[in-house]
Structures are given as C-alpha cells and as structure tokens.
Design a protein around this motif. Structure first.
Motif, short mmCIF file in Angstrom:
data_model
loop_
_atom_site.label_atom_id
_atom_site.label_comp_id
_atom_site.label_asym_id
_atom_site.label_seq_id
_atom_site.Cartn_x
_atom_site.Cartn_y
_atom_site.Cartn_z
N SER A 232 0.82 -1.22 0.00
CA SER A 232 0.00 0.00 0.00
C SER A 232 0.85 1.26 0.00
CB SER A 232 -0.94 0.01 1.21
OG SER A 232 -0.21 0.23 2.41
N LYS A 233 2.12 1.13 0.28
CA LYS A 233 3.02 2.29 0.30
C LYS A 233 3.41 2.75 -1.11
CE LYS A 233 4.95 1.44 4.91
NZ LYS A 233 3.87 0.54 5.33
N ILE B 179 -3.04 0.05 7.26
CA ILE B 179 -3.01 0.89 6.06
C ILE B 179 -3.55 2.29 6.35
CG2 ILE B 179 -3.21 -1.06 4.46
CD1 ILE B 179 -6.24 -0.35 4.28
N LYS B 180 -3.33 3.19 5.40
CA LYS B 180 -3.89 4.53 5.50
C LYS B 180 -5.36 4.51 5.06
CE LYS B 180 0.49 6.93 4.72
NZ LYS B 180 1.24 7.90 3.86
N ASP B 181 -6.08 5.52 5.47
CA ASP B 181 -7.53 5.55 5.21
C ASP B 181 -7.89 5.64 3.73
OD1 ASP B 181 -8.03 5.38 7.89
OD2 ASP B 181 -8.34 7.54 8.18
N ASP B 182 -6.97 6.14 2.91
CA ASP B 182 -7.31 6.32 1.49
C ASP B 182 -7.06 5.06 0.65
OD1 ASP B 182 -4.56 6.37 1.59
OD2 ASP B 182 -4.31 8.17 0.37
N LYS C 17 -7.17 -2.86 7.88
CA LYS C 17 -7.39 -1.44 8.21
C LYS C 17 -6.41 -0.95 9.27
CE LYS C 17 -11.51 0.34 8.65
NZ LYS C 17 -11.51 1.39 7.60
#
Length: 291
Positions: free
Chosen positions: A152-153, A177-180, A174
């Motif tokens: 996800s990065k 990871i980031k919210d987006d 969740k």
C-alpha cells in the motif's frame, strides 16, 4: 470511480466461442443505464483463464471503445509470471483504461516475499492505478494483511479486491493501512457486511444481472443507511449464493442468457454447462429477487 458497485463483467461469446460483440455492447449499455460505477473487463468472471493474450487485449479494448468514456473500464491484468503481468499492464498504458485489477500469481504458490516482489515490479513499470486481487480459493496463495500493508506504500497501488469472504480480514488490514487505501469486496454474499465494517464497494458477479439493485445497495451503504441496503440485499441473498453453486462464470452466463442480456451462454472448456438442479435454483433465486 473505484467505489460502490463495480461489475466483474462476463465475456459473451458466440456459438463458436468467439466474442459476441452485439451482446457485449448490450451489457455495457445496461450497466451505464443502471449506474454501475465501473466495469472490470476480462477478470475471473470474464474468463481470462481461457483467453489467449491477443484475445484478452482485444476484448478489453473493444469494451473501452463501446464505453466511449461513459463508464470507467478496469482491465484484468494478472498472470502467474511477473514479466507477463508487466507486459499486459504496459499494453494498456495511455489507452484510456482507468486502472488494472491484478490477481495474485496462481499455481506456482509464491511466498509472501514473492508476492511483494511481484506486485512491486508491476507497480514500478506502470503509472496506471493498480488494484490487488486476493482470491486464495482459485490461486492457491493468500495475500496476507502485512504484505498488503507493505504494498500500500506504493503510490499507484490504490486498493485491494479481497475475495476470501473472511470478514475478520477487514480490521486486520485497516489497522495497517492509511484511510485512502481502498478495500473492495470480491464476495457478493458478504459484500454488504464488508462495507459495514469499512469497505468501499464490491466487484460483483451478481451485478451482471442485478445492476440496479447492486448499485442501490452500495449507494445506501456508502451513506451508512444499512437498513435500506439490507432490505434490497435480502432479496438478492439467494442469488448471491446460487451463482456460486458451480464454478463462476458458468451459472451467471446461463442466467444472463435466460434474462436476455446475452445471446448465447457459450463457455470454453474446461468450463461446461451447468446441471439442471443448478438451473432450478437459479430460476428460484431470480424469481425471489423479482428481477
């Protein structure tokens, strides 16, 4: 464009097993009319496993042509060889495709590090948005939450289609990871629960024949109106289940023909026509859903 109800589109074929262009146009127009948010072209439901690469590319490009910027098209670009997945992805650069859905490599059973390196290599070779696709029941490997978090990065890895049906996965992902980062269900039976736990939508098989209903369910869910979402979903629950009595896309193509959405329910071997008992359950489910 990558939230809400996204259809995992079937690939309609003529009696000789070649693309039925008139049926594909009818399907695309049907989804535009019923406000499906995007189309996944040539994914699992689109029979990517039985198409050669030239056919695969041509079907995606013809779907894009029919759509004519009226609905986003996401191309299935997964392969069990990293180089092949890169080549397929690069083929759609600057084509008008909105993004790619890339399944975990199948059959060769890579480790978590192998999965990370596979998707990293694809990401580094394209600017197209990438949606990871985890479906262990078909691929023989499972993309775990800590590997998803690592991936996800990358700027152009924007989300995951999570098709395990395991709702406990959502919170595990969740937390890392980031919210987006987009969480998209790949399992119609649990999709609404998935969204209530924080998911952003579903890449749906059911939407092939219930586009309006799936759109409404997702729209209500994204507004946190789960009372109305569940009223509609309850009518579809038998259908969600019946579509997977036999291997997808065998049931969905049969019922799509029955409903007049495609001319033929032709499948390529090793996919075969569904059993009579499955047909009866599908007819019962469609009647229950009032489609």
């Amino acid at each position: 464009m990558f939230t809400g109800s996204i259809v995992a589109l079937i690939t309609p074929m003529n009696q000789k097993g070649k693309l039925c262009r008139s049926s594909l146009k009818k399907l695309v127009d049907y989804h535009i009319k019923n406000q499906t948010k995007a189309i996944v072209s040539v994914g699992t439901t689109g029979e990517s496993a039985t198409l050669n690469q030239e056919e695969h590319i041509n079907i995606v490009m013809f779907t894009l042509e029919i759509a004519d910027n009226r609905i986003p098209i996401i191309a299935g670009t997964g392969a069990n060889a990293t180089e092949e997945a890169i080549l397929l992805t690069k083929r759609f650069e600057k084509s008008g495709i909105s993004g790619c859905l890339t399944v975990t490599p199948y059959y060769n059973k890579p480790t978590q590090e192998g999965l990370y390196q596979h998707f990293k290599a694809i990401s580094e070779n394209t600017e197209l948005p990438q949606i990871l696709y985890n479906v262990p029941s078909r691929t023989g490997c499972d993309l775990l939450p800590h590997t998803i978090a690592r991936l996800s990065k990358f700027k152009n890895i924007i989300g995951i289609k999570e098709a395990t049906g395991d709702l406990s996965r959502i919170n595990k992902i969740k937390q890392l990871i980031k919210d987006d980062f987009l969480l998209i269900s790949g399992d119609d039976v649990t999709a609404l629960d998935f969204m209530q736990l924080g998911g952003h939508g579903v890449i749906s098989v059911t939407a092939n024949i219930a586009a309006k209903e799936m759109m409404q369910i997702c729209n209500f869910a994204l507004k946190n109106d789960f009372i109305n979402a569940r009223k509609i979903n309850q009518k579809l629950i038998l259908l969600h289940e019946a579509l997977f009595i036999e291997s997808n896309p065998m049931p969905i193509k049969w019922i799509a023909k029955k409903m007049g959405l495609i001319k033929y329910d032709t499948l390529r071997l090793p996919m075969t026509p569904i059993m009579q008992s499955t047909r009866l359950q599908l007819e019962k489910a469609v009647k229950y859903a009032n489609l």
